[in-house]
Design a protein around this motif. Structure first.
Motif, PDB file in Angstrom:
ATOM      1  N   LEU A  83      49.589  46.110 -69.441  1.00 48.01           N
ATOM      2  CA  LEU A  83      50.604  45.844 -68.444  1.00 48.01           C
ATOM      3  C   LEU A  83      51.025  44.381 -68.556  1.00 48.01           C
ATOM      4  O   LEU A  83      50.370  43.584 -69.231  1.00 48.01           O
ATOM      5  N   GLY A  84      52.117  44.033 -67.896  1.00 46.60           N
ATOM      6  CA  GLY A  84      52.588  42.663 -67.934  1.00 46.60           C
ATOM      7  C   GLY A  84      52.903  42.154 -66.544  1.00 46.60           C
ATOM      8  O   GLY A  84      52.265  42.545 -65.564  1.00 46.60           O
TER       9      GLY A  84
ATOM     10  N   ILE B 177      53.829  37.951 -71.975  1.00 44.81           N
ATOM     11  CA  ILE B 177      53.182  37.609 -73.250  1.00 44.81           C
ATOM     12  C   ILE B 177      51.787  37.088 -72.952  1.00 44.81           C
ATOM     13  O   ILE B 177      51.607  36.176 -72.152  1.00 44.81           O
ATOM     14  N   CYS B 178      50.804  37.690 -73.597  1.00 45.44           N
ATOM     15  CA  CYS B 178      49.411  37.414 -73.263  1.00 45.44           C
ATOM     16  C   CYS B 178      48.824  36.311 -74.145  1.00 45.44           C
ATOM     17  O   CYS B 178      49.046  36.282 -75.362  1.00 45.44           O
ATOM     18  N   PHE B 179      48.047  35.430 -73.506  1.00 43.90           N
ATOM     19  CA  PHE B 179      47.357  34.345 -74.196  1.00 43.90           C
ATOM     20  C   PHE B 179      45.848  34.411 -73.958  1.00 43.90           C
ATOM     21  O   PHE B 179      45.173  33.385 -73.964  1.00 43.90           O
ATOM     22  N   CYS B 180      45.313  35.618 -73.747  1.00 46.42           N
ATOM     23  CA  CYS B 180      43.861  35.749 -73.652  1.00 46.42           C
ATOM     24  C   CYS B 180      43.246  35.399 -75.006  1.00 46.42           C
ATOM     25  O   CYS B 180      43.954  35.239 -76.004  1.00 46.42           O
TER      26      CYS B 180
ATOM     27  N   VAL C  96      57.163  29.288 -74.468  1.00 47.10           N
ATOM     28  CA  VAL C  96      57.286  30.303 -73.428  1.00 47.10           C
ATOM     29  C   VAL C  96      57.418  29.645 -72.060  1.00 47.10           C
ATOM     30  O   VAL C  96      58.281  30.011 -71.248  1.00 47.10           O
ATOM     31  N   ARG C  97      56.594  28.670 -71.786  1.00 43.39           N
ATOM     32  CA  ARG C  97      56.648  27.988 -70.496  1.00 43.39           C
ATOM     33  C   ARG C  97      58.017  27.331 -70.282  1.00 43.39           C
ATOM     34  O   ARG C  97      58.616  27.444 -69.201  1.00 43.39           O
TER      35      ARG C  97
ATOM     36  N   ASN D 148      49.006  34.823 -68.819  1.00 43.86           N
ATOM     37  CA  ASN D 148      50.315  34.355 -69.269  1.00 43.86           C
ATOM     38  C   ASN D 148      50.266  32.914 -69.779  1.00 43.86           C
ATOM     39  O   ASN D 148      49.208  32.278 -69.808  1.00 43.86           O
ATOM     40  N   ALA D 149      51.412  32.400 -70.172  1.00 39.86           N
ATOM     41  CA  ALA D 149      51.487  31.081 -70.795  1.00 39.86           C
ATOM     42  C   ALA D 149      51.115  29.948 -69.840  1.00 39.86           C
ATOM     43  O   ALA D 149      50.804  28.841 -70.282  1.00 39.86           O
TER      44      ALA D 149
END
Length: 385
Positions: A169-170, A195-198, A219-220, A124-125
């Protein structure tokens, strides 16, 4: 109108009465777990035990060296069932009684693999990793899911395939002893935390012209500023639209790949996908927005909250996938009451809303009284032959 009962292999193996109980429900088919996440499952009617502790995600057809050798993302065999092919054992018992068997395939939910390969999970963020959530923007995860489906279809020889978690998944649907309620994060903030930040997601965002550091900061800030009205209001319409396009395209590519693989390997098998029309949906019912994009035999809508809460999602799926059969995932477990009238009313309302088949959760976890309620409700809708 069709009806499908969900079960685990251990619900059938070792219980001479299990198949007859399912036949007595009057269902048209059984969704039998072929790949599943960790679970502590009640077995209230089994003659040999009352609980099964499936301690990690596992594959219930043989884990073959020729398919998985040399791969880091390799599913584990289950130690809590006897033999290397518990899916096959349970399938044979069900098919001997004339019940079609669908391979219930959970794709991206595996804490075991997330722990082994933390760089391919959703991040996540804030930099927090979700070890249970394999990210489908990662090529290694896509290859894992494709191999999983191929092995299940080739070895399991199912009459249908149910694809669950066909996407990442989230935040929601997390780990053991969940202790996140006190954060008071509502649905929008949970979506933001999903929301993914990989590295793979960041690269896709950059390719789409999204400034990743700016997105992360927004997002944060949105998560910590209180509950927004929507993801769009939190991020701004332009950024949200660009991000949604990136995320939905990742899931659409996976869905097309896996459905195509099933169609090629088993042209006669039904293909069923758990899905949501919400572009921000993650989890077992991953987003299918902005359009389904593939031909499937049914899309399954989450209906556990009951008809009133579920009908908007059903209607949205119908608009997103016109002409596709809509199924409803119906809960027969607590907090639903043990009341046949309530179950009858629920099924009737869902049918009136356009649900064309019921996927009933869960014929192995339910007590005898709950199975009787399901049987009576299906009787009332003319389900039984």
């Amino acid at each position: 109108m069709k009806s499908v009962a969900h079960v685990y292999p251990w619900d059938i193996i070792g219980d001479p009465g299990a198949v007859q109980r399912i036949l007595d429900l009057g269902v048209d088919a059984v969704a039998l777990a072929a790949s599943y996440h960790t679970v502590r499952a009640a077995t209230p009617l089994h003659p040999e035990h009352r609980l099964v502790d499936a301690r990690h995600a596992a594959l219930y057809v043989p884990v073959r060296e020729q398919a998985w050798g040399g791969r880091r993302l390799t599913p584990a065999e289950p130690s809590w069932v006897d033999g290397p092919d518990s899916y096959g054992q349970a399938r044979d018992a069900l098919k001997a009684a004339g019940l079609p068997v669908y391979a219930w395939t959970v794709l991206t939910h595996s804490s075991r693999l997330g722990d082994l390969a933390p760089e391919v999970v959703v991040r996540n963020a804030f930099g927090d990793r979700y070890p249970y959530a394999l990210c489908t923007a990662q090529p290694e995860v896509v290859e894992y899911a494709l191999t999983l489906v191929r092995e299940i279809v080739e070895q399991g020889q199912p009459d249908g395939v149910v694809l669950e978690a066909c996407g990442p998944l989230g935040f929601f649907h997390g780990g053991h002893h969940e202790k996140t309620e006190g954060g008071d994060w509502g649905k929008v903030r949970q979506a933001l935390l999903s929301i993914c930040f990989c590295t793979a997601c960041a690269a896709r965002c950059t390719e789409a012209g999204i400034e990743v550091d700016t997105l992360r900061a927004q997002v944060r800030n949105a998560v910590d500023a209180g509950e927004p009205d929507s993801v769009e209001s939190a991020l701004g319409a332009e950024l949200a639209s660009a991000l949604a396009a990136v995320r939905t395209s990742v899931v659409a590519q996976l869905r097309a790949l896996l459905v195509g693989e099933v169609r090629e390997l088993a042209p006669q098998a039904r293909v069923i996908v758990h899905a949501s029309a919400d572009p921000w949906a993650t989890g077992p019912f991953a987003t299918a927005a902005p359009e389904l994009g593939v031909e499937v035999d049914a899309v399954v809508a989450m209906c556990w909250p009951g008809p009133e809460a579920s009908i908007p999602g059903i209607e949205a799926l119908r608009k997103l996938a016109p002409g596709t059969r809509i199924a409803g995932y119906v809960l027969a477990l607590p907090p639903k009451p043990i009341e046949a009238a309530a179950m009858r009313a629920e099924l009737a309302a869902l049918a009136a809303a356009g649900v064309q088949e019921f996927h009933l959760y869960h014929a192995g976890l339910a007590s005898g009284a709950r199975l009787a309620v399901v049987r009576e409700a299906l009787d009332s809708l003319g389900q039984r032959p």
